[in-house]
Design an enzyme around this catalytic site. Structure first.
Site, short mmCIF file in Angstrom:
data_model
loop_
_atom_site.label_atom_id
_atom_site.label_comp_id
_atom_site.label_asym_id
_atom_site.label_seq_id
_atom_site.Cartn_x
_atom_site.Cartn_y
_atom_site.Cartn_z
N ASP A 36 12.72 -0.58 15.66
CA ASP A 36 11.48 0.14 15.34
C ASP A 36 11.81 1.62 15.18
O ASP A 36 12.79 2.10 15.77
CB ASP A 36 10.44 -0.05 16.47
CG ASP A 36 9.01 0.09 15.97
OD1 ASP A 36 8.27 -0.92 15.95
OD2 ASP A 36 8.61 1.22 15.57
N ASN A 89 9.54 -7.44 9.46
CA ASN A 89 8.11 -7.36 9.76
C ASN A 89 7.52 -5.95 9.70
O ASN A 89 6.32 -5.79 9.51
CB ASN A 89 7.90 -7.97 11.16
CG ASN A 89 6.55 -7.64 11.73
OD1 ASN A 89 5.55 -8.19 11.29
ND2 ASN A 89 6.52 -6.74 12.70
N TYR A 155 -0.14 -0.87 -0.91
CA TYR A 155 -0.01 -1.96 0.06
C TYR A 155 -0.08 -3.30 -0.66
O TYR A 155 0.76 -4.18 -0.45
CB TYR A 155 -1.11 -1.83 1.12
CG TYR A 155 -0.94 -2.76 2.30
CD1 TYR A 155 -0.05 -2.46 3.33
CD2 TYR A 155 -1.67 -3.94 2.41
CE1 TYR A 155 0.11 -3.30 4.42
CE2 TYR A 155 -1.51 -4.80 3.49
CZ TYR A 155 -0.62 -4.46 4.50
OH TYR A 155 -0.46 -5.32 5.58
N LYS A 159 3.16 -5.85 -0.73
CA LYS A 159 3.05 -7.14 -0.02
C LYS A 159 3.12 -8.31 -1.01
O LYS A 159 3.61 -9.38 -0.65
CB LYS A 159 1.77 -7.18 0.81
CG LYS A 159 1.77 -6.21 1.98
CD LYS A 159 2.85 -6.57 2.99
CE LYS A 159 2.80 -5.70 4.23
NZ LYS A 159 3.85 -6.06 5.20
N ILE A 188 -5.63 -8.91 11.81
CA ILE A 188 -5.06 -9.18 13.13
C ILE A 188 -5.24 -7.93 14.00
O ILE A 188 -5.05 -6.81 13.51
CB ILE A 188 -3.54 -9.52 13.01
CG1 ILE A 188 -3.30 -10.61 11.95
CG2 ILE A 188 -2.97 -9.91 14.38
CD1 ILE A 188 -3.95 -11.95 12.21
N THR A 190 -4.26 -5.28 15.72
CA THR A 190 -3.12 -4.40 16.02
C THR A 190 -3.50 -2.97 15.61
O THR A 190 -4.55 -2.74 15.01
CB THR A 190 -1.86 -4.80 15.21
OG1 THR A 190 -2.08 -4.46 13.84
CG2 THR A 190 -1.54 -6.29 15.33
N1 LIG Z 1 -2.64 -6.34 11.56
C1 LIG Z 1 -3.04 -6.83 10.41
O1 LIG Z 1 -4.24 -7.02 10.18
C2 LIG Z 1 -2.02 -7.22 9.37
C3 LIG Z 1 -2.43 -8.03 8.31
C4 LIG Z 1 -1.51 -8.40 7.34
C5 LIG Z 1 -0.20 -7.96 7.43
N2 LIG Z 1 0.16 -7.16 8.46
C6 LIG Z 1 1.56 -6.73 8.51
O2 LIG Z 1 2.12 -7.05 9.75
C7 LIG Z 1 3.24 -6.21 9.99
C8 LIG Z 1 3.18 -5.69 11.40
O3 LIG Z 1 2.07 -4.83 11.53
P1 LIG Z 1 1.11 -4.84 12.79
O4 LIG Z 1 -0.18 -5.36 12.35
O5 LIG Z 1 1.78 -5.45 13.94
O6 LIG Z 1 0.91 -3.26 12.98
P2 LIG Z 1 1.50 -2.23 14.04
O7 LIG Z 1 1.17 -0.91 13.46
O8 LIG Z 1 1.01 -2.58 15.39
O9 LIG Z 1 3.07 -2.48 14.00
C9 LIG Z 1 3.89 -2.00 12.97
C10 LIG Z 1 5.20 -1.54 13.60
O10 LIG Z 1 6.09 -1.17 12.54
C11 LIG Z 1 6.75 0.02 12.93
N3 LIG Z 1 7.23 0.75 11.76
C12 LIG Z 1 6.50 1.46 10.85
N4 LIG Z 1 7.31 2.00 9.93
C13 LIG Z 1 8.57 1.61 10.24
C14 LIG Z 1 9.84 1.85 9.66
N5 LIG Z 1 9.97 2.63 8.58
N6 LIG Z 1 10.92 1.28 10.23
C15 LIG Z 1 10.80 0.52 11.34
N7 LIG Z 1 9.63 0.28 11.95
C16 LIG Z 1 8.53 0.82 11.40
C17 LIG Z 1 5.71 0.80 13.72
O11 LIG Z 1 6.29 1.79 14.54
C18 LIG Z 1 5.04 -0.32 14.50
O12 LIG Z 1 5.69 -0.55 15.73
C19 LIG Z 1 3.19 -5.12 8.91
O13 LIG Z 1 4.11 -5.43 7.89
C20 LIG Z 1 1.77 -5.23 8.39
O14 LIG Z 1 1.65 -4.78 7.06
C21 LIG Z 1 -0.70 -6.78 9.44
#
Ligand SMILES: NC(=O)c1ccc[n+]([C@@H]2O[C@H](COP(=O)([O-])OP(=O)(O)OC[C@H]3O[C@@H](n4cnc5c(N)ncnc54)[C@H](O)[C@@H]3O)[C@@H](O)[C@H]2O)c1
Length: 250
Positions: A36, A89, A155, A159, A188, A190
């Site tokens: 991370d 991820n 985005y 994606k 989700i 988060t």
């Molecule tokens: N939460 C949702 O509703 C949702 C829906 C669809 C997809 N996603 C995808 O799920 C994945 C995880 O997101 P999440 O929901 O857990 O959000 P989150 O913000 O809780 O977690 C994302 C993590 O990625 C890290 N990060 C950001 N940029 C980075 C980089 N350049 N290098 C390394 N780490 C980096 C952040 O520090 C964080 O810990 C993402 O790809 C997001 O697009 C989330």
């Protein structure tokens, strides 16, 4: 235990879906590298795993940086002796504006992290997975990689790219016993959706815009990721698994 003897990398493992998956992988016996950009949360995930008797290390990594991604793979194989599972991820959202108002810099940053980061994860993990005799790659796409939505152009595009990049890698590396799949989470609970939650008008609509009428939890997504990472998914590759409470069909 579904992953005993395996080593896994989880990018974006400091928070949300990545943290839940890292903890789930470790509870199933995997050695886990938490990658991370955020050291505090990344080390926090490692502490949670160690406290519950699992094995994990933290490697500070920006997934959009080629050198750091190479280093991530090297540190993992040095520590744990190999690699079997790569969970690409890490991701970020974009400022919600019309495309004409989105800066080129922000477009580049979102695509670099969400799409190029997955490409780099595949590029550097595959040679190590080959050495292990095969493995599993899971890439995080999104419901918004499967359908367009206003004001999230970078985005959306990044994606959607992950979906077809996943198919590409599945085709290229299937013969090496490497399976490559994607997940497409819906809404989700988060950090990434904090700004949506604060929108009093839109949140009641967004949070129920699926067949189940509720948002999902990181653990519910981690269960799907574990399945794709495990031998239970031995004949699944090139797929994008929706984990969205029926959001795509809504
Ligand atoms: N939460 C949702 O509703 C949702 C829906 C669809 C997809 N996603 C995808 O799920 C994945 C995880 O997101 P999440 O929901 O857990 O959000 P989150 O913000 O809780 O977690 C994302 C993590 O990625 C890290 N990060 C950001 N940029 C980075 C980089 N350049 N290098 C390394 N780490 C980096 C952040 O520090 C964080 O810990 C993402 O790809 C997001 O697009 C989330």
């Amino acid at each position: 235990m579904k992953l005993s003897g395996k080593t896994a990398i989880v990018t974006g493992g400091g928070s949300g879906i990545g943290r839940a998956a890292a903890i789930r992988f470790a509870s199933e016996g995997a050695c886990v590298t938490v990658a991370d950009v955020d050291t505090v949360t990344g080390e926090g995930t490692v502490s949670l795993i160690l406290e519950s008797g699992g094995k994990a290390i933290y490697v500070k990594t920006d997934v959009s940086d080629s050198k750091q991604m190479k280093e991530l793979i090297n540190k993992t194989t040095e520590n744990f002796g190999g690699l079997h599972i790569m969970f690409n991820n890490a991701g970020i959202g974009n400022t919600e504006v019309r495309s004409v108002d989105l800066s080129e810099e922000e477009w580049d940053r979102v695509v670099d992290i969400n799409l190029k980061g997955v490409f780099l994860g595949i590029k550097y993990a595959v040679p190590e997975l080959m050495k292990s005799g095969g493995g599993a790659i899971i890439n995080t796409s999104s419901l918004l990689g499967l359908k367009g939505q206003k004001y999230v152009s970078a985005y959306n595009a990044s994606k959607a790219g992950v979906v077809v990049l996943t198919q590409n890698a599945a085709l290229e590396y299937g013969k090496y016993n490497i399976r490559v799949n994607a997940i497409a989470p819906g809404v989700i609970n988060t950090k990434i959706i904090d700004n949506w939650k604060q929108n009093e008008r839109k949140w009641p609509i967004i949070s129920r815009a699926n067949a189940l009428g509720r948002i999902g939890t990181p653990d519910e997504v981690a269960n799907a990721v574990l399945f794709l990472a495990s031998d239970e998914a031995s004949y699944i590759t090139g797929a994008t698994l929706s984990v969205d409470g029926g959001g795509l069909t809504f």
